[in-house]
Design a protein around this motif. Structure first.
Motif, PDB file in Angstrom:
ATOM      1  N   GLU A 121      35.592  36.507  50.123  1.00 32.46           N
ATOM      2  CA  GLU A 121      35.568  35.196  49.480  1.00 32.46           C
ATOM      3  C   GLU A 121      35.791  35.294  47.981  1.00 32.46           C
ATOM      4  O   GLU A 121      35.954  34.275  47.298  1.00 32.46           O
ATOM      5  CB  GLU A 121      34.226  34.494  49.750  1.00 32.46           C
ATOM      6  CG  GLU A 121      34.041  34.002  51.177  1.00 32.46           C
ATOM      7  CD  GLU A 121      33.905  35.129  52.179  1.00 32.46           C
ATOM      8  OE1 GLU A 121      33.165  36.101  51.891  1.00 32.46           O
ATOM      9  OE2 GLU A 121      34.559  35.059  53.237  1.00 32.46           O
ATOM     10  N   ASP A 122      35.809  36.502  47.452  1.00 35.80           N
ATOM     11  CA  ASP A 122      35.962  36.694  46.005  1.00 35.80           C
ATOM     12  C   ASP A 122      37.418  36.590  45.577  1.00 35.80           C
ATOM     13  O   ASP A 122      38.329  37.023  46.286  1.00 35.80           O
ATOM     14  CB  ASP A 122      35.445  38.073  45.595  1.00 35.80           C
ATOM     15  CG  ASP A 122      33.934  38.167  45.586  1.00 35.80           C
ATOM     16  OD1 ASP A 122      33.285  37.144  45.313  1.00 35.80           O
ATOM     17  OD2 ASP A 122      33.405  39.262  45.868  1.00 35.80           O
ATOM     18  N   ASP A 123      37.615  36.032  44.371  1.00 36.99           N
ATOM     19  CA  ASP A 123      38.888  36.195  43.678  1.00 36.99           C
ATOM     20  C   ASP A 123      38.831  37.564  43.014  1.00 36.99           C
ATOM     21  O   ASP A 123      37.880  37.867  42.283  1.00 36.99           O
ATOM     22  CB  ASP A 123      39.085  35.104  42.634  1.00 36.99           C
ATOM     23  CG  ASP A 123      39.738  33.864  43.206  1.00 36.99           C
ATOM     24  OD1 ASP A 123      40.976  33.856  43.289  1.00 36.99           O
ATOM     25  OD2 ASP A 123      39.014  32.926  43.586  1.00 36.99           O
ATOM     26  N   ARG A 129      43.788  34.769  46.581  1.00 37.87           N
ATOM     27  CA  ARG A 129      42.631  35.225  45.818  1.00 37.87           C
ATOM     28  C   ARG A 129      42.833  36.617  45.240  1.00 37.87           C
ATOM     29  O   ARG A 129      41.878  37.240  44.757  1.00 37.87           O
ATOM     30  CB  ARG A 129      41.386  35.208  46.710  1.00 37.87           C
ATOM     31  CG  ARG A 129      40.969  33.809  47.151  1.00 37.87           C
ATOM     32  CD  ARG A 129      39.760  33.840  48.053  1.00 37.87           C
ATOM     33  NE  ARG A 129      39.366  32.491  48.463  1.00 37.87           N
ATOM     34  CZ  ARG A 129      38.506  32.210  49.428  1.00 37.87           C
ATOM     35  NH1 ARG A 129      37.930  33.208  50.087  1.00 37.87           N
ATOM     36  NH2 ARG A 129      38.215  30.965  49.740  1.00 37.87           N
ATOM     37  N   VAL A 146      35.990  35.669  38.561  1.00 33.63           N
ATOM     38  CA  VAL A 146      36.822  36.639  39.264  1.00 33.63           C
ATOM     39  C   VAL A 146      36.122  37.988  39.250  1.00 33.63           C
ATOM     40  O   VAL A 146      35.409  38.331  38.296  1.00 33.63           O
ATOM     41  CB  VAL A 146      38.232  36.771  38.650  1.00 33.63           C
ATOM     42  CG1 VAL A 146      38.991  35.470  38.753  1.00 33.63           C
ATOM     43  CG2 VAL A 146      38.158  37.240  37.207  1.00 33.63           C
TER      44      VAL A 146
END
Length: 267
Positions: free
Chosen positions: A79-81, A109, A16
């Motif tokens: 696209e990142d958490d 996310r 994360v």
């Protein structure tokens, strides 16, 4: 979009992206979560309200281009958490996450740290090492079909028995002026002062039901400039409230449009 406990965040490690929204002097001088990048609150907040000539699409949103630049410079992509935190019970961090959602970041996310920096530092490691993010491209597109609603929709909700309009400000503010028929729920009532995070969920649910904020009603949130409702919005999402509306213009826009207000006797 949910509220994530500190242990879970620590277990996730680099899976994360940790985002600290405090001012740079706090991030550098007091310390931060290991590997956290710094995205100060004023970088993703417009300098003026859109109804007063601000450049964002509505309310205090910064504008898609500016937000993309800020997040990309911090090395964050859609696209990142993302788990965000501050040192004020999460209210500023919540604003970042809501802004992410409004510009197209998948809500599943997005995570708000349960607590804040002070609560994290009690039991988890902190760092004062500088983090140099690798810039990336953050795709930000304002979603007009998201949770935001306009003043006319709020006005209709005030007369709709299947809806409840919620004012998340303090009592004195509510007493001085609020939307007619609005229910007050100070966002801080959802926070435990000892843990600095969310109160026990059963207690929160009891409070919500007591105020008539039920899961079978549409909940429309407002404050002054839409910062405080961000925290309440995430808490309600976390608790399973699905029919939520976010009045970004809030009281600032409502007053500028000359719409009706009422005062409490105390005000």
């Amino acid at each position: 979009m949910d509220i994530a406990d500190a242990d879970w965040v620590e277990e996730q490690g680099e899976a994360v992206c940790r985002v600290d929204v405090r001012d740079g002097w706090e991030y550098d001088g007091i310390g931060h979560l290991p590997d956290a990048v710094n995205v100060p609150f004023d970088t993703y907040r417009a300098e003026s309200h859109a109804s007063d000539g601000g450049e964002g699409e509505v309310g205090m949103l910064p504008g898609a281009e500016q937000f993309a630049d800020v997040m990309g410079a911090a090395g964050v992509s859609r696209e990142d958490d993302v788990v965000a935190y501050d040192d004020t019970h999460g209210v500023f961090a919540a604003r970042l996450l809501v802004t992410c959602e409004l510009y197209g970041h998948p809500p599943e996310r997005l995570h708000l740290l349960n607590g804040d920096y002070s609560s994290w530092a009690r039991d988890h490691p902190v760092s004062q090492e500088a983090v140099e993010p690798d810039p990336t491209t953050y795709e930000a597109t304002f979603d007009p079909d998201g949770p935001l609603v306009e003043a006319d929709v709020v006005a209709e909700a005030l007369d709709d028995p299947d809806s409840v309009v919620v004012d998340t400000r303090e009592q004195w503010e509510f007493d001085e002026a609020h939307l007619p028929g609005a229910v007050r729920l100070d966002w801080q009532e959802l926070v435990d002062t000892d843990s600095r995070g969310l109160r026990h969920e059963d207690d929160v649910l009891d409070l919500l039901v007591e105020r008539g904020i039920d899961t079978d009603r549409r909940v429309v949130l407002y404050c002054n400039t839409a910062r405080r409702i961000s925290h309440t919005y995430i808490v309600l999402r976390h608790l399973g409230y699905d029919d939520l509306a976010f009045y970004e213009g809030s009281l600032t826009e409502w007053e500028e449009q000359g719409r009706p207000l009422e005062k409490s006797e105390a005000g």
